[in-house]
Design an enzyme around this catalytic site. Structure first.
Site, PDB file in Angstrom:
ATOM      1  N   ILE A  27      38.760  37.243  44.599  1.00 43.28           N
ATOM      2  CA  ILE A  27      37.902  37.888  43.605  1.00 43.28           C
ATOM      3  C   ILE A  27      38.008  37.154  42.279  1.00 43.28           C
ATOM      4  CG2 ILE A  27      37.394  40.043  42.387  1.00 43.28           C
ATOM      5  CD1 ILE A  27      38.864  41.469  44.707  1.00 43.28           C
TER       6      ILE A  27
ATOM      7  N   GLY B  99      42.644  32.371  36.821  1.00 44.38           N
ATOM      8  CA  GLY B  99      43.015  33.778  36.801  1.00 44.38           C
ATOM      9  C   GLY B  99      42.106  34.680  37.595  1.00 44.38           C
ATOM     10  N   SER B 100      42.662  35.495  38.473  1.00 40.98           N
ATOM     11  CA  SER B 100      41.863  36.403  39.281  1.00 40.98           C
ATOM     12  C   SER B 100      42.786  37.269  40.122  1.00 40.98           C
ATOM     13  CB  SER B 100      40.897  35.613  40.172  1.00 40.98           C
ATOM     14  OG  SER B 100      39.964  36.483  40.750  1.00 40.98           O
ATOM     15  N   ARG B 101      42.266  37.736  41.296  1.00 39.65           N
ATOM     16  CA  ARG B 101      43.095  38.530  42.186  1.00 39.65           C
ATOM     17  C   ARG B 101      42.652  38.331  43.626  1.00 39.65           C
ATOM     18  NH1 ARG B 101      41.423  44.864  41.290  1.00 39.65           N
ATOM     19  NH2 ARG B 101      41.528  45.188  43.533  1.00 39.65           N
TER      20      ARG B 101
END
Length: 226
Positions: free
Chosen positions: A155, A185-187
């Site tokens: 994501i 940066g994310s998940r």
């Protein structure tokens, strides 16, 4: 080692930094201004190198353990209704990656890719509840010998503007191998069977291809929920 997704930006940044350092030596008379510009340029290069690092890790290829697909912190452990592929309830484990984490995505378990799809979308902050369904993302489903089908989802976050996904339907993959990359940066969400044993806790830091996220639970054995 540095990830192949960073080769172009690393080379470009290196050339720019060298150019700034050399030109500043000839055209900037003020020492403090020259040193400040050079130091800032070198710092930017170091940050780029740090972001695209790709430490080599070998997984044990265990079929009864699901490993963390990325480095980061566990921010969600909950039962959810997964509507893209399974259309039933799953255990969701979400791992948030800061810009300082290694951003390589690795296969959490060995198996065969049954589904791989890219979804364009928004760039909400990665911890927003709707980021799993509204943000740019990729969804991958792996068919495994013990867990059956498990799903993981890359994501994009507020800073991420490109998700790289190597998973192709029909190919066999090995636990711990590179499966993609998320820039800045994310998940990653894992959607797991309800009857697996979760091995992590909220806010726990995990290491990709090293930390066990969930274990296989024999359905014929009595489970302890205490």
């Amino acid at each position: 080692m540095f990830h192949k997704e960073g080769q172009t930006i690393i080379l470009t940044t290196f050339i720019i930094v060298v150019g700034i350092v050399l030109l500043s030596e000839f055209y900037i008379i003020n020492d403090w201004l020259r040193w400040g510009l050079q130091a800032t340029s070198v710092l930017v290069l170091i940050i780029i190198l740090q972001f695209f690092r790709n430490p080599k890790r070998s997984a044990n290829n265990l079929f009864d353990e699901i490993l963390a697909p990325v480095d980061g912190k566990v921010v969600v452990i909950e039962e959810v209704l997964e509507t893209e592929y399974f259309n039933d309830k799953r255990l969701q484990v979400s791992i948030f990656m800061s810009p300082f984490n290694v951003h390589v995505t690795r296969y959490p378990i060995s198996g065969t890719i049954k589904y791989s799809k890219y979804h364009p979308g928004k760039y909400l902050v990665a911890w927003h509840p709707k980021s799993s369904t509204d943000n740019e993302r990729t969804t991958v489903v792996i068919n495994t010998p013990k867990f059956g089908k498990i799903l993981y989802r890359q994501i994009a976050g507020a800073m991420a503007r490109r998700i790289v996904n190597y998973a192709e339907e029909g190919e066999s993959v090995q636990q711990g191998d590179d499966s993609g990359f998320i820039k800045f940066g994310s998940r990653v969400d894992l959607l797991l069977p309800l009857d697996c044993g979760i091995a992590v806790k909220l806010n726990q830091k995990v290491v990709g291809a090293k930390t066990c996220i969930a274990t296989y639970v024999d359905k014929h054995e009595e489970r302890d929920f205490t």
